[in-house]
Design a protein around this motif. Structure first.
Motif, PDB file in Angstrom:
ATOM      1  N   ASP A   1       0.989   4.056  -2.860  1.00 14.92           N
ATOM      2  CA  ASP A   1       0.682   5.386  -2.578  1.00 14.92           C
ATOM      3  C   ASP A   1       1.808   6.337  -3.216  1.00 14.92           C
ATOM      4  O   ASP A   1       1.412   7.473  -3.784  1.00 14.92           O
ATOM      5  CB  ASP A   1       0.369   5.625  -1.125  1.00 14.92           C
ATOM      6  CG  ASP A   1       0.055   7.063  -0.660  1.00 14.92           C
ATOM      7  OD1 ASP A   1      -0.929   7.584  -1.334  1.00 14.92           O
ATOM      8  OD2 ASP A   1       0.834   7.504  -0.059  1.00 14.92           O
TER       9      ASP A   1
ATOM     10  N   PHE B   1      -8.102  13.954  -2.544  1.00 10.16           N
ATOM     11  CA  PHE B   1      -7.303  12.802  -1.761  1.00 10.16           C
ATOM     12  C   PHE B   1      -6.254  12.160  -2.514  1.00 10.16           C
ATOM     13  O   PHE B   1      -6.147  12.297  -3.638  1.00 10.16           O
ATOM     14  CB  PHE B   1      -8.692  11.970  -1.148  1.00 10.16           C
ATOM     15  CG  PHE B   1      -9.230  11.245  -2.435  1.00 10.16           C
ATOM     16  CD1 PHE B   1      -8.822   9.968  -2.713  1.00 10.16           C
ATOM     17  CD2 PHE B   1     -10.426  11.931  -2.765  1.00 10.16           C
ATOM     18  CE1 PHE B   1      -9.619   9.352  -3.820  1.00 10.16           C
ATOM     19  CE2 PHE B   1     -11.175  11.461  -3.885  1.00 10.16           C
ATOM     20  CZ  PHE B   1     -10.923   9.996  -4.310  1.00 10.16           C
ATOM     21  N   ASN B   2      -5.899  11.240  -1.967  1.00 11.66           N
ATOM     22  CA  ASN B   2      -4.707  10.108  -2.694  1.00 11.66           C
ATOM     23  C   ASN B   2      -5.033   8.784  -1.976  1.00 11.66           C
ATOM     24  O   ASN B   2      -5.945   8.571  -1.473  1.00 11.66           O
ATOM     25  CB  ASN B   2      -3.238  10.858  -1.954  1.00 11.66           C
ATOM     26  CG  ASN B   2      -3.016  10.691  -0.486  1.00 11.66           C
ATOM     27  OD1 ASN B   2      -3.509   9.833   0.055  1.00 11.66           O
ATOM     28  ND2 ASN B   2      -2.581  11.536   0.179  1.00 11.66           N
ATOM     29  N   VAL B   3      -4.070   7.894  -2.502  1.00 11.75           N
ATOM     30  CA  VAL B   3      -4.220   6.519  -2.477  1.00 11.75           C
ATOM     31  C   VAL B   3      -4.028   6.194  -0.934  1.00 11.75           C
ATOM     32  O   VAL B   3      -4.667   5.203  -0.243  1.00 11.75           O
ATOM     33  CB  VAL B   3      -3.184   5.818  -3.197  1.00 11.75           C
ATOM     34  CG1 VAL B   3      -3.197   4.132  -2.796  1.00 11.75           C
ATOM     35  CG2 VAL B   3      -3.320   5.988  -4.595  1.00 11.75           C
TER      36      VAL B   3
ATOM     37  N   SER C   1       0.883  -1.198   0.026  1.00  8.41           N
ATOM     38  CA  SER C   1       0.016  -0.103  -0.276  1.00  8.41           C
ATOM     39  C   SER C   1       1.079   1.332  -0.048  1.00  8.41           C
ATOM     40  O   SER C   1       0.689   2.286  -0.689  1.00  8.41           O
ATOM     41  CB  SER C   1      -0.930  -0.099   1.244  1.00  8.41           C
ATOM     42  OG  SER C   1      -1.876   1.023   1.211  1.00  8.41           O
TER      43      SER C   1
ATOM     44  N   ASP D   1      -1.911  15.470  -2.743  1.00 11.59           N
ATOM     45  CA  ASP D   1      -3.285  14.789  -2.976  1.00 11.59           C
ATOM     46  C   ASP D   1      -3.402  15.300  -4.529  1.00 11.59           C
ATOM     47  O   ASP D   1      -2.993  16.284  -4.893  1.00 11.59           O
ATOM     48  CB  ASP D   1      -4.401  15.714  -2.124  1.00 11.59           C
ATOM     49  CG  ASP D   1      -4.440  15.425  -0.789  1.00 11.59           C
ATOM     50  OD1 ASP D   1      -3.938  13.994  -0.402  1.00 11.59           O
ATOM     51  OD2 ASP D   1      -4.826  15.877   0.167  1.00 11.59           O
TER      52      ASP D   1
ATOM     53  N   MET E   1      -9.145   4.929   4.792  1.00 15.90           N
ATOM     54  CA  MET E   1     -10.746   4.791   4.766  1.00 15.90           C
ATOM     55  C   MET E   1     -11.205   3.294   4.699  1.00 15.90           C
ATOM     56  O   MET E   1     -12.232   2.750   5.292  1.00 15.90           O
ATOM     57  CB  MET E   1     -11.341   5.578   3.607  1.00 15.90           C
ATOM     58  CG  MET E   1     -11.112   7.150   4.018  1.00 15.90           C
ATOM     59  SD  MET E   1     -11.779   7.647   5.374  1.00 15.90           S
ATOM     60  CE  MET E   1     -13.412   7.320   5.464  1.00 15.90           C
ATOM     61  N   ALA E   2     -10.654   2.667   3.789  1.00 17.09           N
ATOM     62  CA  ALA E   2     -11.090   0.965   3.666  1.00 17.09           C
ATOM     63  C   ALA E   2     -10.683   0.379   4.804  1.00 17.09           C
ATOM     64  O   ALA E   2     -11.289  -0.425   5.221  1.00 17.09           O
ATOM     65  CB  ALA E   2     -10.146   0.467   2.321  1.00 17.09           C
TER      66      ALA E   2
ATOM     67  N   THR F   1     -16.216  15.008  -3.322  1.00 14.99           N
ATOM     68  CA  THR F   1     -15.048  14.763  -2.187  1.00 14.99           C
ATOM     69  C   THR F   1     -14.172  15.966  -2.144  1.00 14.99           C
ATOM     70  O   THR F   1     -13.976  16.697  -3.273  1.00 14.99           O
ATOM     71  CB  THR F   1     -14.475  13.570  -2.712  1.00 14.99           C
ATOM     72  OG1 THR F   1     -13.711  13.539  -3.696  1.00 14.99           O
ATOM     73  CG2 THR F   1     -15.451  12.108  -2.922  1.00 14.99           C
TER      74      THR F   1
ATOM     75  N   ASP G   1      -5.129   8.076   1.488  1.00 11.21           N
ATOM     76  CA  ASP G   1      -6.275   8.285   2.185  1.00 11.21           C
ATOM     77  C   ASP G   1      -7.387   7.134   2.230  1.00 11.21           C
ATOM     78  O   ASP G   1      -8.180   6.764   2.755  1.00 11.21           O
ATOM     79  CB  ASP G   1      -7.025   9.771   1.655  1.00 11.21           C
ATOM     80  CG  ASP G   1      -6.030  10.814   2.243  1.00 11.21           C
ATOM     81  OD1 ASP G   1      -5.481  10.912   3.189  1.00 11.21           O
ATOM     82  OD2 ASP G   1      -6.088  11.681   1.206  1.00 11.21           O
ATOM     83  N   MET G   2      -7.243   6.758   0.751  1.00  9.21           N
ATOM     84  CA  MET G   2      -8.455   5.521   0.511  1.00  9.21           C
ATOM     85  C   MET G   2      -8.018   4.237   1.125  1.00  9.21           C
ATOM     86  O   MET G   2      -8.887   3.663   1.598  1.00  9.21           O
ATOM     87  CB  MET G   2      -8.242   5.179  -1.092  1.00  9.21           C
ATOM     88  CG  MET G   2      -8.640   6.327  -2.001  1.00  9.21           C
ATOM     89  SD  MET G   2      -8.756   5.838  -3.870  1.00  9.21           S
ATOM     90  CE  MET G   2      -7.503   4.812  -4.124  1.00  9.21           C
TER      91      MET G   2
END
Length: 161
Positions: free
Chosen positions: A19, A136-138, A15, A122, A144-145, A133, A140-141
């Protein structure tokens, strides 16, 4: 313990790599250029440095306060969450994966803050019309996930009781 460490570690490394790679690409291909848009502005790519938290929260705080919160306190939280995730023997593979996502997003954005004068790169934005939204960036995803998976699992566990 080895399996848990491997799952959290591999999730985090993959991850963080994705990112940081996408932030590098955003810097190379979007910085100083026009915004890119697809599907009637549903998906937009634009370069931005965010000195705040999620959706720019706290970006107007004095620099010293921002640094204390977004670098200092976040570091303490990430270290504590890492210790918790590695020591908790009751978590299953899904929870370990979720912890790896939260940790990777947090550490990757923290790395950005340290190397980008307190800012995070971002570059993505989604929405329909005025309902959008923030940028954002990866990382942040991933956060959140991971939080979503932990909440869903927590809810499912409460329902079973």
């Amino acid at each position: 313990m080895k399996k848990k460490l491997l799952l959290i570690g591999v999730t985090s490394v993959i991850s963080i790599a994705i990112d940081q790679w996408t932030k590098f690409l955003a810097t190379q291909h979007l910085l100083g250029r026009e915004t890119l848009s697809w599907w009637n502005d549903f998906f937009v790519l634009t370069y931005s440095i965010n000195h705040g938290a999620f959706l720019g929260l706290g970006k107007d705080l004095p620099e010293g306060v921002r640094d204390t919160i977004f670098s200092g306190l976040v570091s303490v939280f990430l270290i504590g969450f890492t210790v918790y995730a590695l020591r908790d023997k009751t978590m299953n593979n899904l929870q370990n994966l979720a912890c790896g996502l939260v940790l990777s997003g947090g550490f990757s954005n923290l790395y950005d803050r340290i190397t980008n004068n307190g800012g995070v790169v971002d570059f993505m934005n989604m929405g329909i019309g005025g309902l959008r939204t923030g940028i954002f960036n990866v990382a942040d995803m991933a956060i959140m996930a991971g939080v979503f998976l932990l909440l869903i699992y927590s809810y499912k566990s409460d329902v079973k009781k």
